[in-house]
Design an enzyme around this catalytic site. Structure first.
Site, PDB file in Angstrom:
ATOM      1  N   CYS A  32       0.846  -1.192   0.000  1.00  0.00           N
ATOM      2  CA  CYS A  32       0.000   0.000   0.000  1.00  0.00           C
ATOM      3  C   CYS A  32       0.880   1.239   0.000  1.00  0.00           C
ATOM      4  CB  CYS A  32      -0.934   0.019   1.208  1.00  0.00           C
ATOM      5  SG  CYS A  32      -1.956   1.515   1.261  1.00  0.00           S
TER       6      CYS A  32
ATOM      7  N   CYS B 246      -6.450   6.020  -3.519  1.00  0.00           N
ATOM      8  CA  CYS B 246      -5.701   4.758  -3.596  1.00  0.00           C
ATOM      9  C   CYS B 246      -4.377   5.018  -4.299  1.00  0.00           C
ATOM     10  CB  CYS B 246      -6.508   3.704  -4.345  1.00  0.00           C
ATOM     11  SG  CYS B 246      -5.669   2.112  -4.508  1.00  0.00           S
TER      12      CYS B 246
END
Length: 284
Positions: free
Chosen positions: A75, A223
């Protein structure tokens, strides 16, 4: 019933709300802890990461910390968040340059150390954080059966996560399209699966991300890896470098992609990080 007390920092990377757990926790507990922390009746967040000691030789040599995400995925926003938290806490193994800090991190889903840069702002809990992202393993056009026909999408595969970049204007029902994509990839190995619904006219991205290990599905406010997938897809299609800001529900992320001879050579993302809370959480 045993209750445990954990220490956390809650961070806002362009509203992709992230909780970082600072205690050393056995990996077999990560899934259960993350699910409870993400609940509305707990701290409430889109994702949870666990700060650990480095495990690789290179990481130990550089006094790195490791970010282990709840599903073993990579991430970028959580990585940027941890880098900012370390500047905030004056971690001793930071390299200080004229106007920014540089730090290397080990991160789940990334084979090599991940390089970050962090800039201070006028607020002591807000930072600009930039991360050099892992490169995609593969970019390819694929046809998906949808709405009594076929729709062409771009599959951008990173270590641990597959992203599908699709023109949002061609999708009638986004939740239904997610079910189609998940079924299409049911036999593939991945930690996370993202669908990046992109409106090129508005330069607007809506990220939907599924994490397999904890069976979570979130319409994310932003994101990082999905923004990288979009940037890589645009560079791939245009055969040129990309440097632009992508608008998302939570705000803007800046994406910079270099491409040479149809090969992506570097991807970086940059954006605001805000530390919003820190304290203790009780897990039963």
């Amino acid at each position: 019933m045993v209750q445990i007390k954990l220490h956390f920092t809650k961070v806002n990377p362009v509203e992709n709300m992230t909780v970082l757990i600072t205690d050393q926790i056995s990996k077999d507990m990560h899934m259960n802890i993350a699910k409870k922390i993400m609940n509305y009746n707990n701290i409430f967040a889109e994702q949870v990461g666990f700060i650990e000691k480095a495990i690789s030789k290179k990481g130990k040599e550089k006094n790195c910390l490791r970010l282990q995400m709840m599903g073993g995925e990579f991430c970028g926003n959580a990585t940027r968040a941890l880098a900012a938290v370390l500047v905030y806490r004056e971690y001793p193994y930071l390299d200080k340059f004229h106007n920014y800090y540089s730090i290397s991190l080990e991160v789940s889903g990334a084979d090599d150390l991940v390089e970050c840069r962090v800039w201070n702002t006028e607020s002591n809990n807000k930072f600009i954080s930039q991360v050099k992202m892992p490169l995609p393993k593969r970019i390819e056009n694929i046809l998906i059966k949808y709405n009594n026909g076929n729709i062409e999408v771009l599959k951008v595969e990173f270590p641990g996560i597959i992203h599908i970049v699709v023109d949002s204007n061609k999708i009638l029902n986004k939740d239904e399209f997610y079910n189609v994509i998940r079924d299409y990839f049911k036999d593939e190995e991945y930690e996370a699966l993202g669908i990046m619904f992109y409106d090129k006219d508005k330069n607007y991205l809506e990220p939907l991300v599924y994490v397999k290990a904890i069976d979570s599905l979130f319409w994310e406010r932003s994101c990082a890896s999905g923004t990288c997938a979009l940037g890589a897809a645009l560079a791939f299609l245009r055969k040129s470098n990309i440097s632009t800001e992508i608008m998302q529900p939570g705000g803007e992320l800046e994406i910079m992609v270099n491409i040479e001879n149809d090969i992506i050579t570097s991807i970086e993302i940059k954006g605001l990080i805000e530390i919003v809370a820190e304290g203790s959480v009780y897990i039963t």
